[in-house]
Enzyme design. Structure first.
Site, PDB file in Angstrom:
ATOM      1  N   GLU A  57     -81.007 -46.274  23.303  1.00 20.18           N
ATOM      2  CA  GLU A  57     -81.625 -45.996  24.637  1.00 20.18           C
ATOM      3  C   GLU A  57     -82.982 -46.134  24.764  1.00 20.18           C
ATOM      4  O   GLU A  57     -83.737 -46.104  26.083  1.00 20.18           O
ATOM      5  CB  GLU A  57     -81.325 -44.680  25.221  1.00 20.18           C
ATOM      6  N   GLN A  74     -65.811 -44.480  26.358  1.00 21.14           N
ATOM      7  CA  GLN A  74     -66.456 -44.115  25.388  1.00 21.14           C
ATOM      8  C   GLN A  74     -66.183 -43.144  24.459  1.00 21.14           C
ATOM      9  O   GLN A  74     -66.846 -42.839  23.352  1.00 21.14           O
ATOM     10  CB  GLN A  74     -67.925 -44.319  25.898  1.00 21.14           C
ATOM     11  N   ARG A 129     -77.382 -44.913  29.612  1.00 19.93           N
ATOM     12  CA  ARG A 129     -78.301 -45.349  28.364  1.00 19.93           C
ATOM     13  C   ARG A 129     -79.315 -44.316  27.948  1.00 19.93           C
ATOM     14  O   ARG A 129     -80.589 -44.702  28.070  1.00 19.93           O
ATOM     15  CB  ARG A 129     -78.972 -46.747  28.574  1.00 19.93           C
ATOM     16  N   CYS A 130     -79.120 -43.158  27.947  1.00 25.81           N
ATOM     17  CA  CYS A 130     -80.274 -42.021  28.047  1.00 25.81           C
ATOM     18  C   CYS A 130     -79.723 -40.682  27.511  1.00 25.81           C
ATOM     19  O   CYS A 130     -78.295 -40.374  27.796  1.00 25.81           O
ATOM     20  CB  CYS A 130     -80.710 -42.059  29.546  1.00 25.81           C
TER      21      CYS A 130
END
Ligand code: FES
Ligand code: FES
Lengths: 167, 776
Positions: free
Chosen positions: B731, B211, B361-362
């Site tokens: 998120e 990523q 996702r945070c």
């Protein structure tokens, strides 16, 4: 110890030498270089590898290539025709039925068979129908919509709105 | 803006033409498979590769001792701890990499893996993080000189004394012990790479599932610069990624081994882990044990909170937090409520479990924080007998009080929490549901309504506070417009399904008036894209999206100059409407952006630089603070403990929306990743450190059947400091959904005096809790 097999993939015949233990998914991806079929697990759980074998959706990570000898395999690469996208492909695009796209080919192939058995499935039937295919990205709402869209289109009816219901 | 443009990237994905790492097949490519430890903690007595090397196709077995010769057996983590690439003497968790088998095809590599004989001397592992701090617990990190215990770091924020005083004197104090379980991102594509070292040109191309390709290039150069792989000799390519969610930020040992082997043999080496390896060895997320407390008045005013955390990091701190923030953004945990007293502290410990603590996702531990505050807020409402929606409405920070200084030092940029909750209550039909619930309760039926009204903190981040390994967390955009008015735009971020090819094109289209169809977006190749820290923590729109807008505005300024020259008027006489400049008062005298760009190459004003391109590195002035109001309705079967999520309404506020279809899609996906830990997912270890559910057979990723039909909506409170007023959304749903679900289930069980259940809340947990409280 190699064995000769002949499989027809998306209508094209291939004669190949394979090891008896070689998985169909590896033959499709690495020998025939049709990389649209994916691998997402090692326990037959995710469905990323779903293809049609003689018209039935199967998980190609759990079928030996020699079991496909003499049979017909359909993969995502064979879905679209000269006329254009398959209604399911169109449904997924129009309804945002994919994010990363990794589960998509398997979902599409599973849905092809689903609609063949039931040309007007309810939401519940679609959800159970794709329960063998995991998607980590979309939350499934739009996959359901995409399949409903395709089923309407394949029945020759007007397709439902693709506007997001985002109040 | 605000247009649900269908995604540009979809054409390839729906036709099987996505291009993922495992699709890469290079001439002469070797395959790598990894031997892993069956024990959680053991000495390695010997590794015997003799039988493995006899297998046709197996060409090498690499161990820690081999890597040690090049000083590549350890590597730094993103948190400046150290992690083994391959062990030389001790394994620290089950499924840890022990040796790598290199072969000419994947089947031979797997055969080789089975044939490597490793002799272990198992030791008693430390699994329970609380016991890890016992004075008689074995010290795990003996590689660290002078280390006498398993404590990693202590962190605190807030006013300890004032908080103690407040809690001692408060009318009402509630307290719950919570575990935010160890979970896994489980993107459907696992991690992998093809390391391709070209000996003749001393050049490495690293195709990998990352990523953050630019950061990886820098890390490779830092780790392997001493053997000649300096940064200009390294190209990292991140092709299509099959989901990331934070799990594809870290550097895993497999990548490093593949690079080392390719470097030594001069051939491309492919490593793609299987699912079980991915679940068992790649970075976990969460695993916070939190003691949460809230103090307030009997009539429902929240006065303060106190959180004490024990963080289980596994055997090394390989979390992915900005350097200054060992607990990430946990300090957002004071929530959406107007009070000024809080104290938070955390201690991190080593255990014999895999490392991680990734921002799944945070934005770095926001999920943990939101769960703690939203659960304890409900607990407080229950204690004083007030409706939890009412209690929230009375305690929200008011719209007019933004920008709002939080007691932990953040400046919330904007928000309208009352509007969000009001809308969610209307959509779900809150009052009716409460009536229905009251009637059901009379009949002994269990129905619950759960609310979560969370504040998020995303878009890391301003360079004054945010860096990873010293590199500031800006992000970038480069826009080149070709003579015919079509553009290519490149970014330092990397989509893993978020739809950047579409949304970035829309941002540029909006600013520059070139149709989005004419803008090609590219990311993920460090040779061509400008430097940036990548995509995670909902940072792409707040940082690279902002960079796109600013770069496009630079181009618009240039366009104005060219238009003035072409129309022979002064710049001030020109007015912009999307797509063209025209002369004020004489709209027939105009130049389209396409004409202007063409002139930039064919007839540019003398003295002006020719061409039409701009780059911007955007350093955000502040973070953005999206928010949401979620309401979940559940029905619980008293006899079986079965939980049915009947409704779930999510109202999100992510500021201005670029593409509603994509935002809604992000919300759907995030909600499913929210119900997952709330009801299904947890990585479970036994006391010997064996993972009990390390495959997709028993790690329960929700299917379309478990996933409810989500109902979504939005309110819009633009970010005042973001160039297009956007906030980021990816998120929010993952962060906000778990407490809404947990609150709903606990609400259903409240008649039995149940005040808390740890997630994942399974039918068995519910059934057991009910039995303990006397249900039959
Ligand atoms: S790869 Fe997961 S089911 Fe075949
Ligand atoms: S779209 Fe990413 S897994 Fe389904």
């Amino acid at each position: 110890m190699k064995k000769q097999i002949t499989i027809s993939v998306n209508g094209e015949k291939h004669t190949l030498e394979v090891e008896p233990r070689e998985l169909l998914v590896h033959v499709i991806r690495e020998k025939l270089r049709l990389t649209g079929t994916h691998i997402g697990c090692d326990t037959t759980s995710c469905g990323a590898c779903t293809v049609l074998l003689n018209g039935k959706s199967i998980k190609s990570c759990t079928v030996l290539a020699i079991q496909a000898d003499g049979k017909e395999v359909s993969t995502v690469e064979g879905l679209a025709t000269a006329e254009g996208l398959h209604p399911l492909q169109e449904g997924f695009k129009e309804n945002h039925g994919l994010h990363c796209g990794f589960c998509t080919p398997g979902m599409l192939m599973r849905a092809v068979e689903l609609l063949e058995h039931n040309d007007n499935p309810t939401e519940e039937e679609i959800r159970w129908g794709i329960a063998g295919n995991l998607c980590r990205c979309t939350g499934y709402n739009n996959i359901v919509k995409a399949i409903q869209y395709a089923s309407a289109k394949m029945r020759g009816e007007e397709t439902p709105s693709t506007e997001p219901e985002f109040v | 803006m605000g247009h649900s443009l269908k995604r540009k990237e979809d054409a390839r994905f729906i036709q099987g033409k996505g291009h993922y790492v495992d699709d890469i097949q290079l001439p002469g490519m070797l395959h790598m498979d990894i031997v892993r430890s069956p024990y959680a903690y053991a000495k390695i007595k010997s590794i015997n590769a003799e039988e493995a090397l006899k297998i046709p196709g197996v060409i090498a077995v690499v161990t820690g001792k081999d890597l040690e010769k090049y000083n590549l057996h350890w590597m730094p983590t993103l948190m400046s701890d150290t992690q083994m690439v391959l062990p030389t003497d001790t394994v620290m968790y089950q499924a840890q990499e022990v040796a790598a088998v290199i072969a000419t095809d994947r089947y031979a590599a797997r055969d080789g893996k089975e044939a490597v004989m490793v002799e272990y001397e198992p030791m008693k592992p430390v699994i329970d993080p609380y016991k890890s701090l016992d004075p008689d617990a074995p010290v795990l990190r003996t590689d660290k000189e002078g280390k006498k215990d398993n404590h990693i770091w202590h962190w605190e924020v807030g006013d300890k004394e004032a908080t103690e005083k407040l809690f001692n004197e408060a009318e009402v104090v509630v307290k719950e012990q919570m575990h935010i379980p160890r979970i896994h991102v489980s993107s459907i594509e696992t991690c992998g790479c093809v390391a391709d070292y070209d000996k003749i040109n001393n050049h490495l191309t690293m195709y990998m599932t990352t990523q953050a390709p630019h950061a990886i290039r820098t890390v490779i150069a830092l780790v392997a610069g001493h053997v000649g792989l300096t940064e200009e000799k390294v190209r990292v390519v991140s092709p299509d990624i099959g989901g990331g969610f934070g799990g594809k930020v870290p550097v895993y040992p497999g990548y490093v081994i593949a690079i080392a082997v390719s470097f030594l043999v001069g051939k491309p080496v492919k490593w793609v882990e299987d699912r079980s390896e991915n679940l068992q060895a790649d970075s976990f997320a969460r695993d916070y044990h939190i003691t949460a407390e809230m103090a307030g008045t009997k009539d429902g005013k929240i006065l303060g909170t106190r959180f004490k955390i024990l963080a289980d990091h596994g055997y090394t701190d390989a979390a992915a937090n900005p350097s200054k923030f060992p607990t990430g953004m946990f300090s957002i945990g004071t929530g959406s409520y107007d009070y000024q007293t809080t104290f938070m502290e955390a201690d991190a410990v080593y255990t014999n479990k895999p490392p991680g603590g990734v921002a799944y996702r945070c934005s770095f531990r926001v999920t943990e924080a939101v769960h703690a505050i939203e659960r304890i807020t409900d607990r407080f409402a229950l204690e004083i007998g007030k409706d939890p929606a009412q209690l929230r409405m009375e305690n929200f920070i008011k719209k007019e009080d933004f920008p709002w200084k939080s007691p932990t030092g953040w400046e919330y940029d904007s928000g309208d929490y009352h509007a969000g909750l009001k809308k969610a209550m209307e959509v779900v039909g809150y009052d009716e549901l409460r009536k229905e619930q009251a009637e059901k309760r009379k009949r002994g039926e269990l129905m619950g309504i759960g609310i979560s009204t969370f504040t998020e903190i995303v878009g890391a981040g301003p360079s004054k506070d945010f860096d990873i390994l010293g590199i500031k967390m800006f992000d970038s955009a480069e826009i080149r417009v070709h003579p015919t008015g079509k553009a290519i735009a490149r970014f330092g971020t990397k989509s893993q399904g978020q739809g950047h090819e579409t949304t970035y094109a829309q941002i540029i289209a909006e600013e520059l008036g070139i149709p989005a169809e004419h803008i090609q977006v590219e990311e993920g190749d460090t040779d061509t894209a400008p430097y940036g820290l990548g995509t995670y923590a909902s940072r792409s729109t707040p940082t690279a999206g902002a960079a796109a807008a600013v770069a496009a505005r630079k181009l618009r300024d240039k366009a104005r100059k060219i238009a003035a020259y072409l129309l022979e008027v002064s710049e001030d006489d020109l007015e912009w409407e999307p797509g063209k400049f025209f002369v004020k008062g004489a709209p027939e005298k105009s130049k389209t952006i396409q004409e202007i760009v063409f002139a930039a190459y064919t007839n540019h004003p003398q003295g002006m630089e020719a061409g039409f391109e701009a780059t911007h590195y955007y350093d955000p002035p502040n973070l953005t603070f999206p928010s949401g109001a979620y309401i979940c309705v559940v029905d619980v079967d008293k006899d079986t403990g079965e939980i049915k999520v009947r409704r779930f309404v999510a109202i999100d506020d992510c500021g201005n929306i670029i593409n509603p279809m994509i935002v809604q899609g992000q919300v759907h996906g995030g909600l499913t990743q929210g119900i997952a830990p709330a009801m299904y997912e947890e990585l479970v270890y036994d006391e010997d450190g064996n993972i009990l559910n390390g495959t997709f057979m028993d790690y329960l990723v929700p299917t379309a059947v478990e996933s409810p039909s989500w109902e979504t909506g939005h309110t819009v409170t633009p970010s005042p400091h973001h160039p297009i007023g956007a906030k980021g959304v990816g998120e929010s749903p993952t962060v906000g959904a778990p407490p809404a679900i947990a609150n709903a289930i606990v609400d259903a069980l409240a008649p039995y005096g149940i005040t808390h259940l740890d997630i994942p809340i399974t039918p068995y947990k519910v059934w057991k809790a009910l039995r303990e409280k006397g249900a039959n």
